[in-house]
Design a protein around this motif. Structure first.
Motif, PDB file in Angstrom:
ATOM      1  N   ALA A   1      -3.913  -0.102   2.239  1.00  0.00           N
ATOM      2  CA  ALA A   1      -2.481  -0.107   1.922  1.00  0.00           C
ATOM      3  C   ALA A   1      -1.746   0.970   2.719  1.00  0.00           C
ATOM      4  CB  ALA A   1      -2.287   0.104   0.430  1.00  0.00           C
ATOM      5  N   ARG A   2      -2.350   2.156   2.794  1.00  0.00           N
ATOM      6  CA  ARG A   2      -1.703   3.245   3.536  1.00  0.00           C
ATOM      7  C   ARG A   2      -1.633   2.924   5.011  1.00  0.00           C
ATOM      8  NH1 ARG A   2       1.665   7.210   2.386  1.00  0.00           N
ATOM      9  NH2 ARG A   2       0.396   7.921   0.641  1.00  0.00           N
TER      10      ARG A   2
ATOM     11  N   ALA B   1       3.452  -0.843   9.440  1.00  0.00           N
ATOM     12  CA  ALA B   1       4.747  -1.478   9.208  1.00  0.00           C
ATOM     13  C   ALA B   1       5.895  -0.570   9.626  1.00  0.00           C
ATOM     14  CB  ALA B   1       4.877  -1.856   7.731  1.00  0.00           C
ATOM     15  N   ALA B   2       5.686   0.732   9.487  1.00  0.00           N
ATOM     16  CA  ALA B   2       6.737   1.685   9.866  1.00  0.00           C
ATOM     17  C   ALA B   2       6.743   1.964  11.365  1.00  0.00           C
ATOM     18  CB  ALA B   2       6.553   2.991   9.097  1.00  0.00           C
TER      19      ALA B   2
END
Length: 390
Positions: free
Chosen positions: A5-6, A12-13
């Motif tokens: 997830a991290r 995504a960023a």
């Protein structure tokens, strides 16, 4: 940090690309920053400005900025316009009034302006702020240059990676934390020296002027040298020029007022000290064979303002320095008379030298006539002499 997830969040960023050649180094940097409490938003802002390697150091330097311009103005008892006027005087650019750009310490420092203004007056304190800002801006530039040439270049040359550079940035900022107490001690030493210099040279006819000797020494050939030398080699020459002028001037009781490109302006109380400084600089620079020095000296009343000096005596010293040929020091007849008078007083039987003292250096100088010259800004020809060692 290893969880999917991290990693997905970082991808995504746009902060992390697992396919990039430097993916491992970038991930290590991001993990290190997040471990230091850096938020995702801060990481993105730093990435957009290409400042990830400097982010930890930046936050350590100014990490607790929570106050806006209005907050600081309210806390210090000033208007926002007055706070901006102080910042502009210090050489700092305007800030967005709505952006947290100040700390509680900033508010306390700006409040001090109010107390100083009551004692000295608002405009004189603003002018003093310009002097402080100019001096601190130079210190800040020198600190950045020190890090770049001694640490960053080595890290990049060794291809040590972004994490190594980020750690070095943070360590440098932490190391520079020693500056405030160092500056405090040096300021007190310089205040003591400045007060003594002004008291010794004070003009009894004026509270604003002092009778001092002004010297200019410049190095002929520096400009063409700058076109042929590499940036590193030129930096070595510049460092030597500044180190030599500062050390020699201080060793003989003078003060370097400013460095103007390839020239130095200095002042002394005694004319003989100025002679020794100028001759030593010419001899030391001339011995290198890289550049050719020359200079000019004049003595008389000068106006002290904002850490600088002004007046006809300053203009005269500058003008005759421009007239000197390579390896020559031109001086005014007033300066020669001042040195000769000091020599006569030292040699007088009524004032014998104490046992073990060194003879006055005034006996070591010779002044040879160098003719009268018409100088810009002066109505009459000025008689000049050439200074050399006896």
């Amino acid at each position: 940090m290893e969880d999917a997830a991290r990693l997905a969040e970082l991808e995504a960023a746009g902060l992390y690309d697992p396919q990039a050649p430097n993916a491992a180094d970038r991930l290590a940097l991001l993990e290190w920053l997040i471990g230091r409490g850096v938020t995702l938003e801060q990481l993105v802002r730093a990435r957009d400005k290409d400042l990830l390697t400097g982010l930890a150091g930046d936050l350590a330097l100014r990490g607790d900025e929570r106050l806006t311009l209005l907050d600081v103005a309210t806390a210090s008892g000033l208007t926002t316009a007055e706070v901006e006027a102080i910042r502009l005087a210090a050489g700092l650019p305007p800030v967005d009034p709505a952006t947290p750009a100040f700390t509680a310490g900033d508010a306390a420092a700006i409040a001090g302006f109010l107390a100083a203004g009551r004692l000295f007056g608002r405009e004189p304190v603003l002018q003093f702020s310009r002097v402080i800002g100019s001096a601190l801006a130079r210190i800040a530039d020198a600190a950045v240059s020190l890090f770049t040439r001694t640490i960053e270049i080595a890290i990049r040359s060794a291809d040590a990676g972004d994490l190594a550079l980020a750690r070095a940035n943070l360590e440098a900022i932490q190391a520079f934390g020693i500056l405030p107490p160092v500056i405090d001690s040096m300021l007190r030493w310089h205040l003591e020296t400045a007060m003594r210099r002004f008291r010794e040279g004070r003009d009894p006819q004026s509270l604003e002027t002092a009778r001092l000797t002004v010297g200019f020494v410049d190095v002929v050939g520096f400009t063409p040298l700058a076109r042929t030398k590499s940036a590193h080699d030129l930096g070595v020459i510049v460092d030597r020029f500044e180190a030599l002028t500062t050390d020699v001037t201080a060793a003989h009781g003078g003060r370097v007022v400013k460095l103007i490109g390839d020239a130095v302006m200095f002042v002394t109380v005694r004319g003989s000290d100025a002679c020794e400084i100028a001759l030593t600089l010419v001899e030391r620079f001339g011995a290198d064979g890289v550049v050719t020095p020359r200079g000019g000296l004049a003595c008389g009343p000068i106006l002290a303002r904002s850490g600088d000096y002004y007046g006809a005596t300053v203009n005269l010293a500058s003008r005759i320095g421009d007239l000197a040929v390579p390896n020559e020091i031109l001086v005014t007849s007033d300066l020669a008379a001042d040195v000769d008078a000091s020599r006569a007083a030292t040699a007088s039987p009524s004032t014998p030298a104490a046992p073990g003292t060194v003879p006055s250096p005034t006996a070591a100088y010779r002044f040879e006539p160098a003719g009268k010259r018409m100088l810009k800004g002066f109505d009459e020809p000025v008689p000049l002499l050439s200074l050399s060692r006896a």
